[in-house]
Design a protein around this motif. Structure first.
Motif, mmCIF file in Angstrom:
data_model
loop_
_atom_site.group_PDB
_atom_site.id
_atom_site.type_symbol
_atom_site.label_atom_id
_atom_site.label_comp_id
_atom_site.label_asym_id
_atom_site.label_seq_id
_atom_site.Cartn_x
_atom_site.Cartn_y
_atom_site.Cartn_z
ATOM 1 N N ALA A 1 22.918 50.581 26.750
ATOM 2 C CA ALA A 1 22.857 49.275 27.405
ATOM 3 C C ALA A 1 21.869 48.398 26.654
ATOM 4 C CB ALA A 1 22.440 49.429 28.870
ATOM 5 N N LEU A 2 21.906 47.114 26.932
ATOM 6 C CA LEU A 2 20.928 46.174 26.393
ATOM 7 C C LEU A 2 20.150 45.542 27.537
ATOM 8 C CD1 LEU A 2 22.738 44.114 23.581
ATOM 9 C CD2 LEU A 2 21.087 45.966 23.300
ATOM 10 N N ALA A 3 18.855 45.356 27.343
ATOM 11 C CA ALA A 3 18.022 44.564 28.243
ATOM 12 C C ALA A 3 17.551 43.349 27.451
ATOM 13 C CB ALA A 3 16.836 45.374 28.743
ATOM 14 N N ILE A 4 17.844 42.160 27.967
ATOM 15 C CA ILE A 4 17.598 40.921 27.234
ATOM 16 C C ILE A 4 16.688 40.034 28.071
ATOM 17 C CG2 ILE A 4 18.676 38.912 26.162
ATOM 18 C CD1 ILE A 4 21.275 40.654 26.028
ATOM 19 N N GLU A 5 15.595 39.589 27.462
ATOM 20 C CA GLU A 5 14.601 38.788 28.168
ATOM 21 C C GLU A 5 14.898 37.306 28.045
ATOM 22 O OE1 GLU A 5 9.733 38.293 28.452
ATOM 23 O OE2 GLU A 5 10.643 39.299 26.720
ATOM 24 N N PHE A 6 14.895 36.618 29.195
ATOM 25 C CA PHE A 6 14.931 35.165 29.247
ATOM 26 C C PHE A 6 13.595 34.700 29.826
ATOM 27 C CE2 PHE A 6 19.292 36.244 28.735
ATOM 28 C CZ PHE A 6 19.922 35.137 28.172
ATOM 29 N N SER A 7 13.387 33.409 29.914
ATOM 30 C CA SER A 7 12.083 32.893 30.335
ATOM 31 C C SER A 7 11.704 33.340 31.735
ATOM 32 C CB SER A 7 12.066 31.359 30.252
ATOM 33 O OG SER A 7 13.083 30.819 31.102
ATOM 34 N N ASP A 8 12.675 33.447 32.636
ATOM 35 C CA ASP A 8 12.358 33.770 34.021
ATOM 36 C C ASP A 8 13.147 34.950 34.569
ATOM 37 O OD1 ASP A 8 14.832 32.584 33.998
ATOM 38 O OD2 ASP A 8 14.449 31.312 35.757
ATOM 39 N N ARG A 9 13.853 35.691 33.705
ATOM 40 C CA ARG A 9 14.712 36.754 34.227
ATOM 41 C C ARG A 9 15.061 37.741 33.118
ATOM 42 N NH1 ARG A 9 17.680 32.135 33.324
ATOM 43 N NH2 ARG A 9 19.679 32.347 32.220
ATOM 44 N N ILE A 10 15.698 38.841 33.543
ATOM 45 C CA ILE A 10 16.253 39.840 32.634
ATOM 46 C C ILE A 10 17.759 39.868 32.843
ATOM 47 C CG2 ILE A 10 16.255 42.276 31.958
ATOM 48 C CD1 ILE A 10 13.522 42.511 33.382
ATOM 49 N N VAL A 11 18.492 39.989 31.752
ATOM 50 C CA VAL A 11 19.933 40.223 31.805
ATOM 51 C C VAL A 11 20.186 41.583 31.165
ATOM 52 C CG1 VAL A 11 22.216 39.471 31.043
ATOM 53 C CG2 VAL A 11 20.503 37.775 31.730
ATOM 54 N N VAL A 12 20.874 42.449 31.890
ATOM 55 C CA VAL A 12 21.241 43.772 31.385
ATOM 56 C C VAL A 12 22.735 43.762 31.065
ATOM 57 C CG1 VAL A 12 21.473 46.218 31.986
ATOM 58 C CG2 VAL A 12 19.412 44.958 32.646
ATOM 59 N N GLU B 1 29.812 37.020 39.402
ATOM 60 C CA GLU B 1 30.136 35.799 38.672
ATOM 61 C C GLU B 1 31.156 36.192 37.621
ATOM 62 O OE1 GLU B 1 27.003 33.440 37.058
ATOM 63 O OE2 GLU B 1 25.869 33.373 38.954
ATOM 64 N N TYR B 2 32.077 35.269 37.325
ATOM 65 C CA TYR B 2 33.182 35.625 36.449
ATOM 66 C C TYR B 2 33.190 34.778 35.186
ATOM 67 C CZ TYR B 2 34.747 38.276 40.439
ATOM 68 O OH TYR B 2 34.805 39.172 41.473
ATOM 69 N N VAL B 3 33.546 35.438 34.100
ATOM 70 C CA VAL B 3 33.831 34.728 32.861
ATOM 71 C C VAL B 3 35.246 34.187 32.996
ATOM 72 C CG1 VAL B 3 34.061 34.894 30.358
ATOM 73 C CG2 VAL B 3 32.293 36.228 31.546
ATOM 74 N N THR B 4 35.366 32.903 33.159
ATOM 75 C CA THR B 4 36.681 32.280 33.280
ATOM 76 C C THR B 4 37.095 31.779 31.901
ATOM 77 O OG1 THR B 4 35.668 30.169 33.863
ATOM 78 C CG2 THR B 4 36.287 31.628 35.668
ATOM 79 N N GLY B 5 38.313 32.116 31.532
ATOM 80 C CA GLY B 5 38.755 31.731 30.197
ATOM 81 C C GLY B 5 38.198 32.667 29.142
ATOM 82 N N ASP B 6 37.738 32.084 28.033
ATOM 83 C CA ASP B 6 37.405 32.881 26.855
ATOM 84 C C ASP B 6 35.913 33.120 26.639
ATOM 85 O OD1 ASP B 6 40.100 32.775 26.438
ATOM 86 O OD2 ASP B 6 40.027 31.377 24.755
ATOM 87 N N LYS B 7 35.029 32.388 27.384
ATOM 88 C CA LYS B 7 33.628 32.446 26.985
ATOM 89 C C LYS B 7 32.720 32.045 28.138
ATOM 90 C CE LYS B 7 30.550 30.387 23.447
ATOM 91 N NZ LYS B 7 30.515 29.420 22.310
ATOM 92 N N LYS B 8 31.548 32.682 28.195
ATOM 93 C CA LYS B 8 30.472 32.270 29.102
ATOM 94 C C LYS B 8 29.169 32.379 28.333
ATOM 95 C CE LYS B 8 28.407 33.285 33.655
ATOM 96 N NZ LYS B 8 28.803 32.038 34.354
ATOM 97 N N VAL B 9 28.311 31.378 28.480
ATOM 98 C CA VAL B 9 27.040 31.347 27.767
ATOM 99 C C VAL B 9 25.904 31.366 28.785
ATOM 100 C CG1 VAL B 9 25.557 30.088 26.158
ATOM 101 C CG2 VAL B 9 28.048 30.086 25.831
ATOM 102 N N LEU B 10 24.973 32.306 28.606
ATOM 103 C CA LEU B 10 23.726 32.336 29.366
ATOM 104 C C LEU B 10 22.631 31.859 28.425
ATOM 105 C CD1 LEU B 10 24.122 35.831 31.104
ATOM 106 C CD2 LEU B 10 24.752 33.588 32.002
ATOM 107 N N GLN B 11 21.896 30.804 28.823
ATOM 108 C CA GLN B 11 21.006 30.151 27.857
ATOM 109 C C GLN B 11 19.818 29.525 28.568
ATOM 110 O OE1 GLN B 11 22.798 26.778 25.777
ATOM 111 N NE2 GLN B 11 21.876 27.488 23.867
#
Length: 503
Positions: A296-307, A396-406
């Motif tokens: 798995a990956l753990a990715i740090e954002f300014s106020d949260r973690i995305v796994v 939450e769903y990726v609708t279509g081809d792409k979703k960006v978390l930024q």
């Protein structure tokens, strides 16, 4: 007044007890009649043979679609009701609850009272037509009448002595037609994805062999989809060579499957799974790979973690989230990303849902995941079941081809892979700044100790499809992270993927 009340109460109690006795007597008479018709009286063992096929639970190419089937030419099964025990062999078998990916070969399945899995394995004995009647006769069965499709059935229900992990009684429900033949047997088992999962087995086209009625056609479904079917050409009562038929094979050898049958599928048969050991290692600033199992990956954002990816069981999901918090302390895990719906990648999601964490997956998985994770859960002891319905899974769903978390510190892109043979709705996770991409089941790095493929061997089709998608999307990838880690584990350069296709 008091005397009249006591008299009325006495009459009522007698009426209830009389009705209950008559109800029980009615169940006994129906079971007895069916047992006599089907040759169950005096039946201690049975052996059968035919041809069958399997469906691999949780491994459909399309979410919610039929499980991938493996056809086979031969199938034999012997049951000794006195132990109770079951022995099956051939090129197919009744898939253990929880599923397993069926592959071609010779399988040897052996179920005894000591087999791990309890009722989830023993049901293969007691949901047979003969086993059902024996269990009903021994376990205080009840009966009601029901009309289905214009056909009237005696619906007999009983519970085995073994309790579910939650402490609740299992139920076995059989449908006996007006010819005293068992047409269908239902039971429910704990399953990590489907909760209280219905296992339904239907029997039809009955034949007779010296008084033993046996179904020519057997169809079993788990989770609403076909997992096993067989066409029997033969069945015999109390075989004289029972000991030989029940003898387990020698340990696995050339061309053989493991004695004791295939292991349970992803996450075990619905429980928390084996203890999972996990560690983390830094790939880049704020990006950590969690190892020790499915990566798995753990990715740090300014106020949260995305796994990204939660593994195949409660235990693995718990370990992944724990390591993510250790790698990135003092921030909440806001999202867990699922790459695709196959149960070896989704069976950690119930644990994630139980923690109140939002699951991100492709919209193709919406119906399957919401049905599964919102299903009744009363039998198991997994984390979501223990919540007792107080937690509603969040998606939450990726609708279509792409979703960006930024945010100001990080960009994570989730891309839909198109034209895959493996699974519709498959996502990859791409970090454009770090040039790291996580993928599942699209490229399997070769073992350096394995023999090299012949020069004219065609490239793996999933790898070709993966590379085509990366090029179509124009992703500038340098490192590949595989959810199923290579052996030995290592970082995979993108050039290796390209070279494997060019070869």
């Amino acid at each position: 007044m008091i005397k009249r009340f006591l008299l009325a109460l006495t009459v009522l109690v007698i009426a209830i007890l009389t009705a209950a006795a008559a109800f029980a007597q009615d169940a006994r008479s129906i079971i007895s009649a069916a047992s006599k018709t089907m040759g169950v009286d005096g039946l201690n063992s049975v052996t059968m043979a035919g041809a069958g096929s399997n469906g691999a639970l949780g491994q459909s190419p399309k979410p919610g679609g039929p499980w991938v089937r493996t056809n086979a030419s031969d199938y034999t099964r012997t049951i000794d009701f006195t132990q109770p025990a079951l022995r099956a062999s051939g090129a197919t078998y009744a898939v253990p609850i929880g599923g397993t990916t069926a592959v071609q070969g010779v399988f040897n399945q052996s179920i005894t009272p000591m087999t791990p899995g309890g009722w989830t394995q023993q049901l293969n004995i007691w949901t047979t037509p003969w086993g059902f009647l024996k269990g009903a006769a021994a376990n205080n069965a009840t009966v009601k009448t029901q009309t289905i499709g214009g056909k009237r059935y005696s619906v007999v229900t009983w519970s085995p002595a073994e309790k579910a992990p939650s402490g609740k009684a299992y139920q076995v429900v059989g449908y006996i037609n007006d010819q005293n033949l068992v047409e269908k047997v239902d039971t429910w088992v704990e399953h990590i994805m489907f909760g209280d999962m219905l296992v339904e087995t239907t029997y039809s086209d009955y034949r007779d062999n010296n008084g033993l009625k046996f179904p020519e056609t057997i169809v079993q479904k788990q989770g609403g989809q076909l997992t096993f079917e067989a066409t029997l050409s033969f069945a015999s009562a109390n075989p004289s060579n029972l000991a030989q038929l029940m003898q387990p094979p020698a340990p696995a050898g050339r061309g053989g499957g493991p004695a004791g049958g295939p292991p349970p599928g992803p996450g075990g048969p619905g429980g928390p799974g084996a203890p999972a050991v996990a560690n983390f290692e830094k790939l880049a600033d704020g990006v950590y790979k969690i190892t020790g199992g499915c990566t798995a990956l753990a990715i740090e954002f300014s106020d949260r973690i995305v796994v990204v990816e939660a593994g195949q069981s409660d235990a693995r999901a718990e370990a992944v989230l724990e390591q993510a918090r250790k790698a990135i302390p003092n921030k909440p895990i806001r999202y867990v990303v699922n790459t695709h719906h196959h149960f070896d990648h989704a069976s950690g999601l119930p644990y994630v849902a139980a923690q109140g964490i939002t699951i991100i997956t492709h919209e193709a998985n919406k119906e399957l995941f919401e049905r599964a994770l919102n299903a009744p859960r009363t039998l198991g002891d997994d984390a979501l079941t223990k919540k007792g319905g107080t937690v509603k899974p969040k998606f939450e769903y990726v609708t279509g081809d792409k979703k960006v978390l930024q945010d100001a510190t990080r960009t994570l892109e989730l891309h839909l892979m198109k034209g895959l043979q493996h699974a519709d709705g498959t996502l990859v996770a791409y970090l454009p700044k770090e040039k790291i991409l996580l993928q599942a089941d699209l490229y399997g790095a070769p073992n350096p100790n394995a023999p090299a493929p012949p020069p004219n061997a065609p490239p793996n089709m999933s790898t070709v499809q993966f590379l085509n998608n990366v090029q179509r999307l124009g992703l500038n990838v340098e490192q590949i992270v595989s959810v199923h880690a290579p052996n030995p584990d290592r970082q995979i350069p993108m050039q290796e993927v390209v070279a494997s296709v060019r070869r």
